[in-house]
Scaffold this motif. Structure first.
Motif, short mmCIF file in Angstrom:
data_model
loop_
_atom_site.label_atom_id
_atom_site.label_comp_id
_atom_site.label_asym_id
_atom_site.label_seq_id
_atom_site.Cartn_x
_atom_site.Cartn_y
_atom_site.Cartn_z
N ASP A 108 0.81 -1.22 0.00
CA ASP A 108 0.00 0.00 0.00
C ASP A 108 0.84 1.27 0.00
O ASP A 108 0.30 2.37 -0.12
CB ASP A 108 -0.92 0.02 1.22
N ASP A 109 2.16 1.14 0.15
CA ASP A 109 3.04 2.31 0.15
C ASP A 109 3.38 2.69 -1.29
O ASP A 109 3.86 1.86 -2.06
CB ASP A 109 4.33 2.03 0.92
N ALA A 110 3.15 3.95 -1.62
CA ALA A 110 3.48 4.44 -2.96
C ALA A 110 4.99 4.50 -3.14
O ALA A 110 5.73 4.88 -2.22
CB ALA A 110 2.87 5.81 -3.19
N ASP A 111 5.43 4.12 -4.32
CA ASP A 111 6.87 4.12 -4.65
C ASP A 111 7.02 4.84 -5.98
O ASP A 111 6.94 4.25 -7.05
CB ASP A 111 7.39 2.68 -4.74
N LEU A 112 7.27 6.16 -5.89
CA LEU A 112 7.30 7.01 -7.07
C LEU A 112 8.60 7.80 -7.11
O LEU A 112 9.19 8.09 -6.06
CB LEU A 112 6.11 7.96 -7.07
N ARG A 318 -15.09 -9.31 -12.88
CA ARG A 318 -16.52 -9.22 -12.59
C ARG A 318 -17.21 -10.57 -12.69
O ARG A 318 -18.23 -10.80 -12.04
CB ARG A 318 -17.17 -8.22 -13.53
N THR A 319 -16.69 -11.46 -13.52
CA THR A 319 -17.27 -12.78 -13.69
C THR A 319 -16.45 -13.87 -13.02
O THR A 319 -16.97 -14.96 -12.77
CB THR A 319 -17.40 -13.11 -15.19
N ASP A 320 -15.19 -13.63 -12.73
CA ASP A 320 -14.33 -14.62 -12.09
C ASP A 320 -13.65 -13.98 -10.90
O ASP A 320 -12.76 -13.13 -11.05
CB ASP A 320 -13.28 -15.13 -13.10
N SER A 321 -14.08 -14.32 -9.71
CA SER A 321 -13.53 -13.70 -8.50
C SER A 321 -12.09 -14.12 -8.23
O SER A 321 -11.42 -13.51 -7.38
CB SER A 321 -14.39 -14.06 -7.29
N GLY A 322 -11.58 -15.12 -8.91
CA GLY A 322 -10.22 -15.56 -8.69
C GLY A 322 -9.18 -14.72 -9.40
O GLY A 322 -7.97 -14.91 -9.17
N ILE A 323 -9.61 -13.78 -10.25
CA ILE A 323 -8.67 -12.93 -10.99
C ILE A 323 -8.35 -11.70 -10.15
O ILE A 323 -9.25 -11.02 -9.65
CB ILE A 323 -9.25 -12.52 -12.35
N ALA A 324 -7.07 -11.44 -9.96
CA ALA A 324 -6.64 -10.25 -9.19
C ALA A 324 -6.60 -9.05 -10.12
O ALA A 324 -5.71 -8.94 -10.98
CB ALA A 324 -5.26 -10.50 -8.57
N ALA A 325 -7.57 -8.15 -9.95
CA ALA A 325 -7.66 -6.98 -10.83
C ALA A 325 -7.24 -5.70 -10.13
O ALA A 325 -7.22 -4.64 -10.76
CB ALA A 325 -9.09 -6.83 -11.34
N VAL A 326 -6.89 -5.77 -8.85
CA VAL A 326 -6.53 -4.59 -8.09
C VAL A 326 -5.03 -4.34 -8.22
O VAL A 326 -4.22 -5.22 -7.93
CB VAL A 326 -6.93 -4.74 -6.61
N LEU A 327 -4.67 -3.15 -8.65
CA LEU A 327 -3.27 -2.78 -8.77
C LEU A 327 -2.82 -2.12 -7.48
O LEU A 327 -3.39 -1.11 -7.06
CB LEU A 327 -3.07 -1.81 -9.94
N PRO A 328 -1.81 -2.65 -6.79
CA PRO A 328 -1.34 -2.01 -5.54
C PRO A 328 -0.59 -0.73 -5.83
O PRO A 328 -0.01 -0.54 -6.90
CB PRO A 328 -0.44 -3.08 -4.93
N MET A 329 -0.57 0.16 -4.84
CA MET A 329 0.12 1.43 -5.00
C MET A 329 1.62 1.23 -5.16
O MET A 329 2.29 2.05 -5.79
CB MET A 329 -0.15 2.33 -3.79
N ALA A 330 2.16 0.14 -4.63
CA ALA A 330 3.61 -0.10 -4.76
C ALA A 330 4.02 -0.35 -6.19
O ALA A 330 5.20 -0.19 -6.54
CB ALA A 330 4.02 -1.27 -3.87
N ALA A 331 3.07 -0.76 -7.05
CA ALA A 331 3.37 -1.03 -8.46
C ALA A 331 2.82 0.03 -9.39
O ALA A 331 2.77 -0.17 -10.60
CB ALA A 331 2.81 -2.40 -8.86
#
Length: 509
Positions: A108-112, A318-331
């Motif tokens: 969750d830590d931003a790396d910019l 939206r149709t497959d809950s096993g897919i990680a669609a959230v991009l963390p702030m560290a990336a």
């Protein structure tokens, strides 16, 4: 049928930092006086040879301090080059993300990189009827707090003159409201024009494609989709509100203190701004970004080509809950950023050229910057960010009063000296008088700056596309000024919706 009165021309703006006397600041006059002091002392001691020998050196110093070269004096150019060389020699300009190095701790830590290195994000308390948790951005370098919204606007291309005027009045009311609250220091409006990746269209076609459809029809559909994707563009717009810590800390303490207290104070400002955006300004939707949404906006700012993968993953999740669609702030940031070049900035597989837009004396109509946001080739990304800094009424009254006194003094000196008053002098006097009248009527004084940028793949010539960007600015009736030696900071201002752009001045409230 009513006859249109024609487009409204906006102008009457003045220089951000007018010269104290003769177009020069007090620091410049002090430098000129100190550099000429040895010649005066030598002449006072009757050492005329020494005084004549120092005269050429004094003339050179006056030129270095007083003559601007592309917006900066020669002395300032030399100082900036020296600081840049020192930073490069000490390795301060080299940067690599912790994710690329494999040393990421908290996702969750931003790396910019660069001026964005002081950014830290926090999830605020629930907000609105949907109990969303907008992200609160803390900039520890500038001691500010910010929130970001993605807006949808129908545009003004097909609007009539009366509708454009109404939207312009709505924006003015929004800025006046921000100045009245005396909390918001910067309102940043960013518009991106990026190549259409066709992710949503491809997902829709995959869902609705009929297997029994004729082969020829499917081939024609695929070919049309490829052509439309290659030629199409997509527009994104963001609004960022920036509040300094020195303005919010008292109210935040009453609201509970900490990040949540500051977020609650920001939520009140967000509600006022959202009401004006949806109402007079004409936006159809305003969505305050949460942490994944802001991470996606930052990532696509650095790498426009990554939007297709992020959009595809979001649609598939939206149709497959096993897919990680959230991009963390560290990336969210780039994997690596080499030392910035003098006239462009390299980030991952892309490079960008950024310049500021100088406002013309003749003014401009609404929509004049549209050619700047129009790509000249498929695959080119254009960005433009307008920074509005509402100025408090007390400080605005002092600024306009000082400028009015300087204008009257200059007019009186020209009259007593027997010089003819030119049209430019009368225009400046009328501009100052108009500002004084509008300020007395309750209008707000706003500081404005514009940064525009072009981003292309690293295999393309950024020199060519930088010239195209400057040609678009010139063709719109404005004057471009390339931000040499500061392309990394300029890119962050023009392409990353975090409200970082306007320099902080000493004594600004």
């Amino acid at each position: 049928m009513t006859v249109s009165a024609g487009p409204v021309r906006y102008g009457s703006w003045s220089k951000d930092k007018p010269g104290w006397f003769g177009g020069l600041s007090a620091r410049a006059w002090i430098g000129v006086a100190l550099s000429g002091l040895p010649m005066v002392l030598a002449a006072g001691a009757n050492r005329w040879l020494l005084a004549l020998a120092w005269a050429p050196a004094w003339a050179v110093l006056v030129v270095l301090l007083a003559v601007p070269v592309r917006g900066r004096s020669a002395f300032r150019w030399a100082l900036d080059l020296l600081l840049r060389g020192i930073g490069g020699a000490l390795g301060w300009t080299d940067w690599q993300s912790r994710a690329a190095a494999g040393t990421t701790g908290d996702l969750d830590d931003a790396d910019l990189p660069g001026v964005l290195s002081g950014i830290q994000t926090h999830d605020g308390p629930p907000f609105g009827p949907l109990l969303a948790r907008p992200v609160v951005v803390a900039d520890h370098r500038e001691r500010t707090w910010a929130v970001v919204a993605r807006i949808t606007h129908p545009g003004i291309g097909m609007s009539e003159s009366t509708a454009r005027t109404r939207m312009g009045i709505g924006l003015a009311e929004l800025l006046e409201g921000a100045a009245t609250t005396e909390l918001v220091s910067v309102v940043a409006l960013q518009v991106r024009t990026l190549p259409d990746d066709g992710a949503e269209r491809a997902a829709w076609q995959q869902t609705h494609l009929r297997p029994e459809a004729p082969r020829l029809a499917r081939a024609v559909t695929a070919e049309l989709a490829a052509v439309m994707t290659h030629a199409g563009v997509r527009h994104e717009a963001f609004v960022t509100l920036v509040v300094p810590e020195r303005r919010i800390h008292r109210q935040a303490k009453e609201a509970g203190g900490g990040v949540d207290g500051r977020a609650r104070v920001l939520y009140g400002v967000m509600g006022e701004i959202e009401a004006r955006l949806v109402g007079p300004v004409g936006c159809t939707s305003v969505t305050w970004l949460d942490s994944p949404g802001l991470a996606s906006a930052i990532r696509t700012g650095f790498a426009p080509g990554d939007r297709a993968g992020l959009a595809t993953a979001e649609l598939a999740a939206r149709t497959d809950s096993g897919i990680a669609a959230v991009l963390p702030m560290a990336a969210a940031g780039p994997t690596a950023a080499p030392p910035p070049e003098r006239r462009h900035y390299v980030h991952d597989a892309w490079h960008s050229a950024t310049c500021t837009v100088l406002l013309p004396d003749k003014g401009a109509v609404m929509g004049a910057l549209a050619p700047v946001l129009t790509p000249t080739a498929a695959g080119e990304r254009r960005c433009a960010t307008v920074f509005f800094e509402p100025i408090s009424s007390t400080r605005a009254d002092r600024m306009v009063g000082n400028e009015s006194m300087s204008s009257e003094l200059a007019t009186e000196l020209r009259r007593r000296g027997g010089f003819r008053e030119r049209a430019a002098h009368r225009r400046d006097a009328a501009r100052v008088e108009g500002q004084d009248v509008r300020l007395a009527q309750g209008n707000a004084l706003v500081r404005v700056s514009v940064a525009v940028s072009v981003t292309v793949p690293s295999t393309w010539s950024i020199t060519d596309y930088g010239r195209r960007l400057e040609a678009s600015v010139t063709g719109s009736g404005f004057k471009p000024l390339r931000l040499d030696l500061a392309q990394d900071s300029a890119f962050a201002a023009a392409c990353i919706p975090l409200g970082i752009g306007l320099p902080r001045r000493r004594g600004a409230q």
